[in-house]
Design an enzyme around this catalytic site. Structure first.
Site, PDB file in Angstrom:
ATOM      1  CB  SER A 256      -4.645  44.783  -4.783  1.00  0.00           C
ATOM      2  OG  SER A 256      -4.775  45.241  -3.454  1.00  0.00           O
ATOM      3  CE  LYS A 257     -10.158  39.384  -5.473  1.00  0.00           C
ATOM      4  NZ  LYS A 257     -11.542  39.771  -5.695  1.00  0.00           N
ATOM      5  NE  ARG A 258      -3.460  46.144  -0.303  1.00  0.00           N
ATOM      6  CZ  ARG A 258      -3.324  47.438  -0.562  1.00  0.00           C
ATOM      7  NH1 ARG A 258      -3.730  48.336   0.296  1.00  0.00           N
ATOM      8  NH2 ARG A 258      -2.772  47.842  -1.693  1.00  0.00           N
TER       9      ARG A 258
END
Ligand code: GLU
Length: 492
Positions: A256-258
């Protein structure tokens, strides 16, 4: 149709091209190429709320940037188009007619409120909802027809055959799969607004486009038995399915973006090469022989097969990506380096016009930094000094450590080099210039390093620049002399 392999990548334009989607595209493309088949691109835009034309264009651009050329699809057309679902509505309507004629589809008038109430009641009574209770399946056909004629809102559902045994298929990656048919809802094929559901549209399209292998993410694994029921109801051959495991971040969680960059565009903007991204993503779940890491496109396109795709989730390793990019940068063609580096050369100080006018000069910048670049974007910083003209921006630390160093005789060194470089009889060529400066060492009783470091700072601004005399050769004599003078003025 024929026994030629026909595969497709079918993105929904609800966002950018995510790297999971890009990997799916790469596997389909490589499979088509390896098998002498066709690679089809289809835009699945039936979710009108979330699909945008802008996203479609972003996806097409990302596919082109990756070099995943499609044989049929948007922009190129093909014999079984159109290749956007919203332009294929007539085909879904026809398929629905086929199912109606066979009694395999029925209208359902249950409202959302009714269904919600049933779901709530079922959850309360036995802790679970077993799916739609088929109320409308048993309506008298004449009554149903009258309600439709009266304009009552309805969906169309698939009448899953009673007593259907388990739905089985041999997944090209996961092996034999079996799903009990009893738990399959009478799934919706066409919604109240006339739009086909994903499962219905995808089956119609894959069948009408002659798709032989459906290679896609395993988030669709639970849709597959439902789609097989639709193929069966339509009396159409079922393609081979191959589902791909997930891509996880280094912490083992779903990417994910993380974790940083997740779209192909971001990789491009961060300075990765398309060849790197294709090679790197290809290895997230597939291997050539268990050890080779640099796999050029032609090898991928001849050797890719589904039997070497793993069921294990793949972990994205950024260190490996950076290493791989470095290998590709070192091996690339200088002109290609110029064209892919253009945004960062402009950031460094170049102009698009100048790049177009003298591409050979720009290609000569490549050997200056090829060995020291992990990402193309680093050119913005590392090559800025090539665009300073007669000015120089001196790095403070380098000034202190080199030019102002006690006993280093930096001013003397710079002045001596200046007079050598000012000699118009000397060819403006790397080796000759370097030799002429080196010849100063003996009479001046100075080590080459002490002589050259001040020159490096004066010309390139710091003491860790790309190769000095190679850089000087690419600048003009007047620029170099002006930088030395500016440095002498500023520091001494
Ligand atoms: N449009 C679907 C998606 O974006 C893919 C469907 C498929 O490959 O069957 O996830």
């Amino acid at each position: 149709m024929t026994d030629t392999v026909r595969v497709r990548f079918a993105p929904s334009p609800t966002g950018k091209l995510h790297i999971g989607g890009a990997r799916t595209a790469i596997y389909n493309w490589a499979y088509a190429r390896a098998k002498g088949g066709k690679f089809i691109l289809r835009i699945e835009d039936t979710d009108e709320q979330r699909s945008t034309e802008e996203n479609t264009q972003v996806i097409l651009r990302a596919m082109s940037w990756l070099g995943l050329d499609w044989d049929e699809g948007p922009l190129v057309g093909g014999p079984v188009g159109p290749y956007r679902q919203t332009e294929r509505m007539d085909t879904y309507a026809q398929a629905l007619e086929v199912l109606k004629a066979k009694g395999a589809a029925y209208p359902c008038f249950c409202t959302k409120e009714e269904l919600d109430a049933k779901r709530a009641a079922a959850t309360e009574a036995n802790g679970g909802y077993d799916g739609y209770d088929r109320t409308c399946r048993y309506l008298d056909p004449a009554v149903a027809a009258a309600r439709i004629a009266a304009g009552e809102p309805h969906v169309w559902r698939l009448a899953v055959p009673e007593g259907h045994g388990p739905i089985e298929f041999d997944d090209a990656v996961y092996g034999h799969m079996s799903f009990p048919a009893e738990v399959m809802d009478d799934l919706i094929l066409v919604r109240t607004d006339g739009m086909p559901t994903y499962n219905f549209a995808v089956v119609c399209d894959d069948a009408n486009m002659g798709i032989t292998h459906v290679i896609r993410g395993d988030d669709h694994l639970s849709n597959t038995p439902r789609q097989i029921l639709i193929y069966e109801a339509l009396g159409l051959p079922v393609p081979t399915f191959g589902h791909l495991s997930m891509i996880l971040g280094p912490d083992g969680k779903k990417l994910s973006k993380r974790h940083g960059a997740t779209s192909v565009e971001e990789y491009r903007d961060n300075g990765y090469l398309p060849d790197t991204v294709v090679n790197f993503l290809a290895l997230l779940g597939w291997s050539l022989d268990g050890q080779t890491t640099i796999i050029p496109r032609d090898v991928l396109c001849s050797k890719f097969d589904l039997d070497r795709v793993t069921r294990k989730d793949a972990i994205l390793d950024e260190t490996k990506l950076a290493w791989m990019n470095q290998q590709y940068i070192k091996a690339m063609d200088p002109q290609q380096w110029v064209s892919l580096s253009e945004p960062w050369l402009i950031e460094a100080g170049a102009t698009a016009q100048d790049i177009a006018q003298r591409p050979e000069w720009y290609a000569k910048l490549y050997p200056l930094i090829a060995e020291r670049q992990t990402k193309l974007s680093e050119a913005a910083d590392k090559l800025a000094y090539m665009f300073w003209g007669g000015q120089v921006t001196l790095d403070e630390t380098s000034v202190t450590k080199v030019l102002r160093k006690e006993g280093a005789r930096a001013q003397e060194a710079l002045e001596a080099c200046r007079s050598v470089l000012a000699n118009e009889d000397l060819a403006w060529e790397c080796d000759a210039l370097q030799q002429a400066c080196r010849d100063l060492c003996e009479p001046m009783e100075m080590k080459p390093k002490l002589l050259f470091q001040p020159l490096r700072v004066a010309v390139c601004g710091n003491m860790v620049s790309p190769p000095l005399f190679e850089s000087i050769e690419l600048l003009s004599r007047s620029e170099v002399l002006a930088r030395i003078d500016a440095t002498l003025n500023q520091v001494f």
